[in-house]
Design a protein around this motif. Sequence first.
Motif, PDB file in Angstrom:
ATOM      1  N   GLN A 189      -1.515 -17.730  11.633  1.00  0.00           N
ATOM      2  CA  GLN A 189      -2.562 -19.044  12.105  1.00  0.00           C
ATOM      3  C   GLN A 189      -3.095 -19.209  10.400  1.00  0.00           C
ATOM      4  O   GLN A 189      -3.655 -18.469   9.795  1.00  0.00           O
ATOM      5  N   LEU A 190      -3.099 -20.349   9.512  1.00  0.00           N
ATOM      6  CA  LEU A 190      -3.230 -20.087   8.169  1.00  0.00           C
ATOM      7  C   LEU A 190      -4.853 -21.288   7.584  1.00  0.00           C
ATOM      8  O   LEU A 190      -5.072 -22.284   8.559  1.00  0.00           O
ATOM      9  N   ILE A 191      -5.643 -19.939   7.754  1.00  0.00           N
ATOM     10  CA  ILE A 191      -7.019 -20.764   7.077  1.00  0.00           C
ATOM     11  C   ILE A 191      -6.263 -21.218   5.292  1.00  0.00           C
ATOM     12  O   ILE A 191      -6.813 -20.628   4.850  1.00  0.00           O
ATOM     13  N   ASP A 192      -6.876 -22.581   4.993  1.00  0.00           N
ATOM     14  CA  ASP A 192      -7.447 -22.819   3.379  1.00  0.00           C
ATOM     15  C   ASP A 192      -8.710 -23.269   3.195  1.00  0.00           C
ATOM     16  O   ASP A 192      -9.362 -23.436   3.682  1.00  0.00           O
ATOM     17  N   LEU A 193      -8.767 -22.342   2.490  1.00  0.00           N
ATOM     18  CA  LEU A 193     -10.260 -22.066   1.830  1.00  0.00           C
ATOM     19  C   LEU A 193     -10.157 -22.801   0.131  1.00  0.00           C
ATOM     20  O   LEU A 193     -11.506 -23.194   0.606  1.00  0.00           O
ATOM     21  N   SER A 194      -9.598 -23.011  -0.523  1.00  0.00           N
ATOM     22  CA  SER A 194      -9.736 -23.226  -1.282  1.00  0.00           C
ATOM     23  C   SER A 194      -8.089 -23.733  -1.623  1.00  0.00           C
ATOM     24  O   SER A 194      -8.012 -22.015  -2.396  1.00  0.00           O
ATOM     25  N   HIS A 195      -7.864 -24.690  -3.073  1.00  0.00           N
ATOM     26  CA  HIS A 195      -6.704 -24.542  -3.700  1.00  0.00           C
ATOM     27  C   HIS A 195      -7.406 -25.455  -5.119  1.00  0.00           C
ATOM     28  O   HIS A 195      -6.226 -25.881  -5.198  1.00  0.00           O
ATOM     29  N   ALA A 196      -8.272 -25.373  -5.341  1.00  0.00           N
ATOM     30  CA  ALA A 196      -8.278 -26.883  -6.372  1.00  0.00           C
ATOM     31  C   ALA A 196      -9.076 -25.343  -7.454  1.00  0.00           C
ATOM     32  O   ALA A 196     -10.304 -26.021  -7.706  1.00  0.00           O
ATOM     33  N   LEU A 197      -9.484 -24.211  -7.496  1.00  0.00           N
ATOM     34  CA  LEU A 197     -10.497 -23.927  -8.071  1.00  0.00           C
ATOM     35  C   LEU A 197      -9.616 -23.971  -9.527  1.00  0.00           C
ATOM     36  O   LEU A 197      -8.351 -25.078  -9.747  1.00  0.00           O
ATOM     37  N   PRO A 198     -11.023 -24.053 -10.401  1.00  0.00           N
ATOM     38  CA  PRO A 198     -10.131 -24.791 -12.438  1.00  0.00           C
ATOM     39  C   PRO A 198      -9.268 -23.079 -12.017  1.00  0.00           C
ATOM     40  O   PRO A 198      -8.845 -22.257 -12.315  1.00  0.00           O
ATOM     41  N   PRO A 199      -8.275 -23.924 -12.818  1.00  0.00           N
ATOM     42  CA  PRO A 199      -6.529 -23.138 -13.448  1.00  0.00           C
ATOM     43  C   PRO A 199      -7.059 -21.857 -14.018  1.00  0.00           C
ATOM     44  O   PRO A 199      -7.877 -21.846 -15.219  1.00  0.00           O
ATOM     45  N   GLN A 200      -6.636 -20.405 -13.510  1.00  0.00           N
ATOM     46  CA  GLN A 200      -6.551 -19.413 -14.662  1.00  0.00           C
ATOM     47  C   GLN A 200      -8.330 -18.626 -14.390  1.00  0.00           C
ATOM     48  O   GLN A 200      -8.181 -17.866 -15.152  1.00  0.00           O
ATOM     49  N   ASP A 201      -9.427 -19.092 -13.311  1.00  0.00           N
ATOM     50  CA  ASP A 201     -10.383 -19.218 -13.755  1.00  0.00           C
ATOM     51  C   ASP A 201     -10.921 -18.134 -12.253  1.00  0.00           C
ATOM     52  O   ASP A 201     -10.978 -17.883 -11.366  1.00  0.00           O
ATOM     53  N   LEU A 202     -10.878 -17.356 -12.991  1.00  0.00           N
ATOM     54  CA  LEU A 202     -11.216 -15.585 -11.856  1.00  0.00           C
ATOM     55  C   LEU A 202     -12.195 -15.375 -11.495  1.00  0.00           C
ATOM     56  O   LEU A 202     -12.329 -15.487 -10.561  1.00  0.00           O
ATOM     57  N   TYR A 203     -12.961 -15.944 -12.211  1.00  0.00           N
ATOM     58  CA  TYR A 203     -14.842 -15.922 -11.953  1.00  0.00           C
ATOM     59  C   TYR A 203     -14.775 -16.762 -11.105  1.00  0.00           C
ATOM     60  O   TYR A 203     -15.232 -16.400  -9.511  1.00  0.00           O
ATOM     61  N   ALA A 204     -14.048 -18.199 -10.979  1.00  0.00           N
ATOM     62  CA  ALA A 204     -14.952 -19.129  -9.859  1.00  0.00           C
ATOM     63  C   ALA A 204     -13.504 -18.500  -8.245  1.00  0.00           C
ATOM     64  O   ALA A 204     -14.313 -18.280  -7.360  1.00  0.00           O
ATOM     65  N   ALA A 205     -12.526 -17.975  -8.916  1.00  0.00           N
ATOM     66  CA  ALA A 205     -11.787 -17.273  -7.444  1.00  0.00           C
ATOM     67  C   ALA A 205     -12.237 -15.635  -6.733  1.00  0.00           C
ATOM     68  O   ALA A 205     -12.849 -15.959  -5.638  1.00  0.00           O
ATOM     69  N   ARG A 206     -13.531 -15.309  -7.528  1.00  0.00           N
ATOM     70  CA  ARG A 206     -14.091 -14.003  -7.276  1.00  0.00           C
ATOM     71  C   ARG A 206     -15.119 -14.782  -6.663  1.00  0.00           C
ATOM     72  O   ARG A 206     -14.888 -14.003  -5.363  1.00  0.00           O
ATOM     73  N   PHE A 207     -16.099 -15.593  -6.976  1.00  0.00           N
ATOM     74  CA  PHE A 207     -17.295 -15.935  -6.052  1.00  0.00           C
ATOM     75  C   PHE A 207     -16.812 -16.757  -4.564  1.00  0.00           C
ATOM     76  O   PHE A 207     -17.294 -16.837  -3.896  1.00  0.00           O
ATOM     77  N   THR A 208     -15.844 -17.869  -4.853  1.00  0.00           N
ATOM     78  CA  THR A 208     -15.409 -18.342  -3.506  1.00  0.00           C
ATOM     79  C   THR A 208     -14.608 -16.792  -2.799  1.00  0.00           C
ATOM     80  O   THR A 208     -15.229 -17.671  -1.284  1.00  0.00           O
ATOM     81  N   LEU A 209     -13.747 -16.744  -3.379  1.00  0.00           N
ATOM     82  CA  LEU A 209     -13.325 -15.109  -2.135  1.00  0.00           C
ATOM     83  C   LEU A 209     -14.726 -14.590  -1.423  1.00  0.00           C
ATOM     84  O   LEU A 209     -14.639 -14.689  -0.576  1.00  0.00           O
ATOM     85  N   LEU A 210     -15.536 -14.844  -2.246  1.00  0.00           N
ATOM     86  CA  LEU A 210     -16.953 -13.815  -2.246  1.00  0.00           C
ATOM     87  C   LEU A 210     -17.719 -14.419  -0.909  1.00  0.00           C
ATOM     88  O   LEU A 210     -18.947 -13.919  -0.134  1.00  0.00           O
ATOM     89  N   SER A 211     -18.189 -15.456  -1.035  1.00  0.00           N
ATOM     90  CA  SER A 211     -18.346 -16.498  -0.827  1.00  0.00           C
ATOM     91  C   SER A 211     -17.681 -16.809   1.121  1.00  0.00           C
ATOM     92  O   SER A 211     -18.932 -17.360   1.380  1.00  0.00           O
ATOM     93  N   ALA A 212     -16.708 -16.681   1.085  1.00  0.00           N
ATOM     94  CA  ALA A 212     -15.947 -17.403   1.833  1.00  0.00           C
ATOM     95  C   ALA A 212     -16.093 -16.218   3.134  1.00  0.00           C
ATOM     96  O   ALA A 212     -15.655 -16.766   4.664  1.00  0.00           O
TER      97      ALA A 212
END
Length: 272
Positions: A31-54
């Motif tokens: 089963q595939l779950i899309d958390l997001s594919h619209a993070l700001p390009p190359q934004d490591l901090y946004a990826a870190r927090f989105t994963l942390l909160s999800a």
Amino acid sequence: MPIALLTDFGFQDSYVGVMKGVIATIAPTAQLIDLSHALPPQDLYAARFTLLSAYPYMPPGTVYLVVVDPGVGTQRRAVAVRTSQGIFVGPDNGVLSGIWQSNCQRNQGIVKAVELTNVDYWRSPHPSTTFHGRDIFAPAAAHLANGVPLDNLGARIDPQSLINLPLQAPIATAKGWTGAVQYIDHFGNAATTLLASTVTVSDWSVTIGERTLPGSQTYEDVLTGQGLALVGSHGFVELAVNRGSAQQQFGLAVGDRVELTLHPSPAPCDPA
């Protein structure tokens, strides 16, 4: 076993679909779950927090596939990390670090970490230097979802060597706590590193720069256009503007220092 995907690829190009095609070829029942594919390009901090909160809302045992990878094709490591929450696959550039970089403790909760060096579990032994999401990370996640042991995918690495993004962890002060902005969402709300547990009284405020924002329960506790602080749904103290953007109004950026001040109720007077 489900696979949760998080990328900065957007939807205009075929990158997300290609990764899903690679996964479906190896693990067609996952089963595939899309958390997001619209993070700001190359934004490591946004990826870190989105994963942390999800991740707390994903099924137990989920494989997390995170591809925000400005260093693709360089010497940065490709890794898979097992914790009590699941298995996290992605570049070793800090995007995964929010999962274990909590409560002021480095690499908390890691059971095992490996570098993805076994080419038998890559899409090709000669991966593209610009698309490791397709050639290394997606195949690794798919094999793990199929039940392949983590050790099969590569050599173990010391969890202490994993990259953590630098952020001010909460520090207690005489009046409350200090921390930092760690993420700004598309509404312009700024999540800080201050946990909900730091708010121990009903009267509190947060200062950032020259501005002090009142501690509140909801966005509507202040007038339209006014700033406030509150505990967000993600469990962190958040800076916001009612029906506006705190980022734009206050010029906020990730890493900005914040100070939380607790205002305890005065002791009752002694009528004697």
